[in-house]
Write an enzyme that holds these catalytic residues in place. Structure first.
Site, short mmCIF file in Angstrom:
data_model
loop_
_atom_site.label_atom_id
_atom_site.label_comp_id
_atom_site.label_asym_id
_atom_site.label_seq_id
_atom_site.Cartn_x
_atom_site.Cartn_y
_atom_site.Cartn_z
N ASP A 38 -7.70 -6.93 2.02
CA ASP A 38 -6.66 -7.03 3.04
C ASP A 38 -7.25 -6.52 4.33
O ASP A 38 -8.18 -5.69 4.30
CB ASP A 38 -5.44 -6.17 2.67
CG ASP A 38 -5.63 -4.71 3.06
OD1 ASP A 38 -5.24 -4.34 4.18
OD2 ASP A 38 -6.22 -3.94 2.27
N CYS A 51 -5.88 -26.33 10.23
CA CYS A 51 -4.70 -25.50 10.57
C CYS A 51 -3.78 -26.26 11.52
O CYS A 51 -4.20 -27.19 12.21
CB CYS A 51 -5.13 -24.16 11.15
SG CYS A 51 -5.43 -24.16 12.93
N ASP A 53 0.86 -1.18 0.00
CA ASP A 53 0.00 0.00 0.00
C ASP A 53 0.90 1.23 0.00
O ASP A 53 2.09 1.15 0.26
CB ASP A 53 -1.01 -0.02 1.15
CG ASP A 53 -0.37 0.09 2.50
OD1 ASP A 53 0.87 0.25 2.56
OD2 ASP A 53 -1.09 0.03 3.50
N SER A 54 0.33 2.37 -0.34
CA SER A 54 1.17 3.52 -0.66
C SER A 54 1.51 4.39 0.54
O SER A 54 2.40 5.22 0.47
CB SER A 54 0.46 4.38 -1.70
OG SER A 54 -0.80 4.76 -1.21
N GLY A 55 0.82 4.21 1.64
CA GLY A 55 1.18 4.96 2.84
C GLY A 55 0.20 6.03 3.25
O GLY A 55 0.23 6.48 4.39
N GLY A 56 -0.68 6.44 2.36
CA GLY A 56 -1.61 7.53 2.68
C GLY A 56 -2.46 7.21 3.90
O GLY A 56 -2.65 8.05 4.78
N CYS A 88 -11.02 -28.09 11.41
CA CYS A 88 -10.13 -27.06 10.86
C CYS A 88 -8.77 -27.71 10.56
O CYS A 88 -8.22 -28.40 11.41
CB CYS A 88 -9.96 -25.91 11.84
SG CYS A 88 -8.72 -24.71 11.31
N HIS A 104 -4.44 -20.05 13.10
CA HIS A 104 -5.83 -20.51 12.93
C HIS A 104 -6.66 -19.46 12.19
O HIS A 104 -7.38 -19.79 11.25
CB HIS A 104 -6.47 -20.83 14.28
CG HIS A 104 -7.95 -21.02 14.15
ND1 HIS A 104 -8.53 -22.20 13.76
CD2 HIS A 104 -8.98 -20.12 14.28
CE1 HIS A 104 -9.83 -22.04 13.66
NE2 HIS A 104 -10.13 -20.79 13.98
N GLN A 111 -11.87 6.79 -4.55
CA GLN A 111 -12.31 7.40 -3.29
C GLN A 111 -13.74 7.92 -3.47
O GLN A 111 -14.44 7.49 -4.37
CB GLN A 111 -11.33 8.52 -2.88
CG GLN A 111 -9.99 7.99 -2.37
CD GLN A 111 -10.11 7.33 -0.99
OE1 GLN A 111 -11.19 7.29 -0.38
NE2 GLN A 111 -9.00 6.78 -0.50
N CYS A 143 -5.18 -26.33 15.27
CA CYS A 143 -6.28 -27.25 15.58
C CYS A 143 -5.86 -28.71 15.44
O CYS A 143 -6.45 -29.59 16.08
CB CYS A 143 -7.49 -26.95 14.70
SG CYS A 143 -8.27 -25.36 15.11
ZN LIG Z 1 -7.70 -24.07 13.27
#
Ligand SMILES: [Zn+2]
Length: 377
Positions: A267, A307, A96-99, A305, A336, A190, A310
């Protein structure tokens, strides 16, 4: 407008109403969309490394221009071979540009420049559209974002409109400043909560010509209805073969609302920030690991799950780590929560591909709303 010759392209593989799935091709590989970018502000997704990210299915990550230009400095990272090599991640990166980060530093904004004080040492820093592009080209991210003009909410229509028009002028300057043909630059739409301004911003940003578009200034406290109205005003104005990216959005229901309207990319700090506060995301509602009732509970956060957390650890163990402030606790819940988010979007892609997106989405929303209420501490 065609995106032939752009280093980042998007092509559809299936759609289901306005919802769509496809592939974003970048210099560091393909990203299936819709997809989510974990936020690696300072070239690290807090507590987890590039090997972890591969393990849990991350396809692209986000890093932050403002922070990296100040620490360690984009020249340092360029000298070490660029951001991918620096952080040991060979898949796509968007910066991202920082603004948005500068917004919290009470910047002075003129037509030419954003001026503010560094959060690191208080020194005066200036960011221009040209410098934001140069820094991101130094970092070597696959996708750079134009510098946009931040506004604080609530803003008057006049303030919103002025910032929107300046963002357009800055987008033109950013595009002119681009020197690397092997890296992409996305525009940012915007216009606040005003659908009319949103449509103008989208149309004029599209006219400048970018292979992808951030939809900025959302997920900042507006209602779900206002956000959906803004997205619905923007999407028809953008080229069909360009990436549509709602910046800063990452809650389950919000992402599904946006995907239903044709958004491809997100994001958000939410999954990782919640993890650090002991909150685990789940299909039957979110869960606070702090609750006393888990003290002797051998079950994982979420049955089924896949992950690493888990697969191996109980709620009782995770609660213990949280209570004793062991750093491992935050790390395990982060793994997770990101796995949950990547699976959610993988399931969204699959449901768009097989035509069942609307019913799948309803089931997810109802499942989370009516699931066991475990969010209280
Ligand atoms: Zn998990």
């Amino acid at each position: 407008m065609t995106n032939l010759g752009e280093p980042v392209t998007w092509r559809a593989t299936a759609s289901c109403g306005p919802a769509r799935t496809g592939v974003m091709s970048t210099p560091h590989g393909d990203v299936p969309t819709p997809n989510f970018m974990a936020v690696g502000t300072r070239a690290t997704v807090r507590g987890i490394d590039a090997t972890d990210l591969v393990t849990i299915g991350a396809e692209i990550v986000l890093a932050n221009t403002y922070h990296l230009m100040l620490r360690p400095g984009d020249d340092v990272i360029a000298g070490l071979g660029g951001l991918h090599r620096f952080m040991g991640w060979d898949r796509p990166i968007l910066t991202d540009s920082g603004g948005y980060q500068v917004l919290s530093l009470s910047p002075r904004i003129t037509e030419d420049v954003l001026s503010f004080r560094s959060t690191y040492d208080g020194s005066a820093v200036e960011l221009t559209p040209e410098r934001a592009v140069a820094v991101q080209e130094h970092l070597g991210s696959d996708v750079a974002m134009v510098l946009d003009v931040p506004i604080t909410l609530p803003s008057s229509r006049r303030e919103t409109e002025e910032a929107m028009h300046r963002t357009l002028r800055w987008a033109e300057r950013s595009k002119r400043a681009k020197t690397r043909s092997d890296r992409a630059l996305f525009g940012i739409v915007q216009g606040g909560a005003d659908p009319e301004l949103r449509a103008i911003s989208a149309r004029e940003t599209a006219d400048i010509g970018f292979p992808g578009f951030g939809i900025g200034g959302l997920a900042v406290g507006e209602s779900g209805e206002e956000r959906v109205a803004a997205i619905e005003a923007v999407v028809p104005e953008l080229p069909a073969d360009a990436v549509r990216y709602v910046m800063g959005l990452g809650d389950t229901e919000g992402m599904l609302d946006a995907i239903a309207r044709g958004v491809d990319l997100f994001d958000c700090v939410l999954p990782t920030r919640l993890a650090r506060h002991g909150k685990a995301l789940g299909r039957s509602g979110d869960l606070s690991i702090r609750r006393a009732e888990w003290a002797r509970d051998p079950r994982p956060i979420e049955e089924g799950c896949p992950c690493p957390t888990c697969a191996r650890y109980s709620r009782a163990y995770l609660r213990h780590l949280h209570q004793t402030k062991e750093m491992l606790g935050q790390r395990l819940i982060t793994l997770h929560n990101l796995t949950y988010t990547y699976r959610l979007l993988a399931d969204a892609r699959a449901s768009i591909a097989d035509g069942s997106f609307a019913s799948w989405r309803d089931a997810v929303v109802v499942g989370r709303r009516e699931g066991v209420a475990t969010t209280r501490d």
